[in-house]
Write a protein that holds these residues in place. Structure first.
Motif, PDB file in Angstrom:
ATOM      1  N   PRO A 223       3.338  26.354  -6.227  1.00 59.31           N
ATOM      2  CA  PRO A 223       2.666  27.178  -7.239  1.00 59.31           C
ATOM      3  C   PRO A 223       3.296  28.557  -7.365  1.00 59.31           C
ATOM      4  O   PRO A 223       3.702  29.172  -6.378  1.00 59.31           O
ATOM      5  N   ARG A 224       3.367  29.022  -8.606  1.00 60.42           N
ATOM      6  CA  ARG A 224       3.945  30.328  -8.908  1.00 60.42           C
ATOM      7  C   ARG A 224       2.814  31.302  -9.191  1.00 60.42           C
ATOM      8  O   ARG A 224       2.018  31.098 -10.106  1.00 60.42           O
ATOM      9  N   LEU A 252       3.364  41.169  -0.578  1.00 62.60           N
ATOM     10  CA  LEU A 252       4.137  40.206  -1.355  1.00 62.60           C
ATOM     11  C   LEU A 252       5.464  39.885  -0.673  1.00 62.60           C
ATOM     12  O   LEU A 252       5.904  38.729  -0.668  1.00 62.60           O
ATOM     13  N   ASP A 253       6.101  40.881  -0.099  1.00 61.85           N
ATOM     14  CA  ASP A 253       7.357  40.640   0.620  1.00 61.85           C
ATOM     15  C   ASP A 253       7.129  39.692   1.800  1.00 61.85           C
ATOM     16  O   ASP A 253       7.941  38.785   2.053  1.00 61.85           O
ATOM     17  N   SER A 263       5.099  37.029  -7.024  1.00 63.31           N
ATOM     18  CA  SER A 263       5.852  38.176  -7.534  1.00 63.31           C
ATOM     19  C   SER A 263       4.896  39.236  -8.058  1.00 63.31           C
ATOM     20  O   SER A 263       3.749  38.962  -8.372  1.00 63.31           O
ATOM     21  N   GLY A 264       5.394  40.451  -8.166  1.00 60.91           N
ATOM     22  CA  GLY A 264       4.602  41.579  -8.612  1.00 60.91           C
ATOM     23  C   GLY A 264       4.869  42.786  -7.722  1.00 60.91           C
ATOM     24  O   GLY A 264       5.847  42.790  -6.978  1.00 60.91           O
ATOM     25  N   PRO A 265       4.018  43.794  -7.737  1.00 60.26           N
ATOM     26  CA  PRO A 265       2.825  43.914  -8.581  1.00 60.26           C
ATOM     27  C   PRO A 265       3.170  44.332 -10.015  1.00 60.26           C
ATOM     28  O   PRO A 265       4.042  45.166 -10.233  1.00 60.26           O
ATOM     29  N   ALA A 278       3.730  31.923 -19.148  1.00 60.62           N
ATOM     30  CA  ALA A 278       4.415  30.634 -19.261  1.00 60.62           C
ATOM     31  C   ALA A 278       5.168  30.281 -17.987  1.00 60.62           C
ATOM     32  O   ALA A 278       5.450  29.102 -17.737  1.00 60.62           O
ATOM     33  N   GLU A 279       5.469  31.281 -17.180  1.00 65.23           N
ATOM     34  CA  GLU A 279       6.212  31.053 -15.941  1.00 65.23           C
ATOM     35  C   GLU A 279       5.306  31.092 -14.719  1.00 65.23           C
ATOM     36  O   GLU A 279       5.793  31.149 -13.588  1.00 65.23           O
ATOM     37  N   ALA A 280       4.000  31.033 -14.930  1.00 69.99           N
ATOM     38  CA  ALA A 280       3.082  31.187 -13.803  1.00 69.99           C
ATOM     39  C   ALA A 280       2.060  30.061 -13.750  1.00 69.99           C
ATOM     40  O   ALA A 280       1.699  29.465 -14.766  1.00 69.99           O
TER      41      ALA A 280
END
Length: 357
Positions: A223-224, A252-253, A263-265, A278-280
């Motif tokens: 999952p993204r 996140l790292d 990814s983020g924030p 669309a990429e998540a």
């Protein structure tokens, strides 16, 4: 098909149906109506077991459609003998009697504890494996508090009663392309308390729970996850707050180092665009009103609420008790969200079965 084989096939279908407890929520709201309508409509695919006052639910069912067949079962019979193998032409009701007469649209604190007992029964039976999952209709927090029981919401109560250290609240809808899922790092907190509740350990656990349940309950292999910042413009490099620098980015790292696609924030005010979504597979927002307005705008009345991290499946509707609609009489409430909650729970049951196969 010969008659004896048809009968055997029907029995097999009955056995394969996911068994879902449906707590009917605040009796003066629309919960009982939407629960009955959805359970009856999905009876061929899902064995929905309503939990509420059997006589009260039978009265509502008769007004909705005389063809609806509800079969009452006492709590004692359930505990002694388990759940009978009900057929496709009826819906079971576990009787949890109310203490006061129900007037649609009018709250009565005397029914606060009985409503909470429906949830207790569902949790106990889910932990025992009697139910494959729990689907909850909306309840009125104020009624339970007025009955003398401190209560902040389903999510927190389910965690406490199941001895789950931390859970993640997620709302979802398939009314968007791709489906939109928004999880929360914090749940029902006053805004002034949110920043203090976001720390390295808690946020790390939220990401781990989200990642694991997206795999287990949704069948997503990798999952993204996109994560919002806490502050406007994700802190603007520290000028509008340092939580992104001091807490969120290090979390996140560390999650990436564990193999999680996160990814983020990202600034919350620009993240909810198609080019990002669309990429998540899911967005993790920092607090309740940061992420949920977007989802509810896109799908109110057809979205669902999911509690991740529990030892059982739990879904719910995306709306409240709607006392005004209940007061107007039957037929004004839309049961689309309850249908979606039942369908999603059933799909999670199936995903779990496939994972164990």
């Amino acid at each position: 098909m010969p008659e004896q084989f048809a009968s055997n096939a029907n029995a097999a279908v009955v056995r394969r149906r996911p068994i879902l407890a449906v707590t009917c929520g605040e009796p003066a709201g629309i919960g009982p109506e939407v629960s009955i309508r959805a359970a009856w409509e999905r009876r061929a695919e899902i064995n929905s077991v309503l939990i509420g006052d059997a006589a009260f639910l039978a009265m509502i069912a008769a007004e909705i459609d005389p063809k609806i067949r509800l079969v009452a079962l006492s709590q004692q019979a359930l505990r002694n003998n388990g759940l009978p193998n009900f057929g496709l032409d009826q819906v079971a009701v576990i009787d949890c009697q109310l203490e006061a007469h129900v007037q649609p649209g009018k709250l009565d604190a005397r029914n606060g504890r009985p409503v909470l007992r429906t949830l207790d029964l569902a949790i106990d039976c889910a932990l025992q494996g009697i139910f494959d999952g729990i689907v909850t209709a909306p309840l009125q927090k104020s009624t339970i508090n007025d009955a003398g029981v401190p209560f902040t919401g389903h999510t927190e109560y389910l965690a406490e009663r199941s001895a789950t250290p931390q859970v993640v609240m997620m709302l979802a809808t398939d009314r968007t392309t791709p489906p939109l899922r928004v999880a929360l790092a914090t749940t029902h907190l006053a805004l002034k308390d949110v920043a203090a509740a976001i720390n390295f350990d808690s946020l790390s656990r939220s990401i781990d729970i989200l990642h694991a349940d997206l795999q287990k309950k949704f069948g997503l292999k990798q999952p993204r996850i996109l994560v919002t910042g806490l502050n406007p413009h994700a802190g603007e490099g520290g000028y509008l707050g340092r939580e992104e620098i001091d807490i969120i980015t290090p979390v996140l790292d560390a999650a990436k180092a564990r193999g999680i696609a996160v990814s983020g924030p990202y600034p919350a005010d620009t993240l909810f665009q198609q080019k990002y979504l669309a990429e998540a597979d899911c967005v993790l927002a920092m607090y309740h009103d940061q992420g949920l307005p977007v989802l509810k705008y896109a799908s109110f009345g057809h979205g669902i609420n999911i509690t991740l991290g529990l030892p059982f499946i739990r879904t719910s509707v995306d709306h409240g008790t709607a006392l005004d609609l209940a007061a107007a009489g039957l037929g004004h409430a839309d049961h689309g969200s309850m249908l979606a909650a039942l369908d999603a729970a059933a799909q999670m049951v199936q995903a779990g079965r496939q994972g164990k196969a």
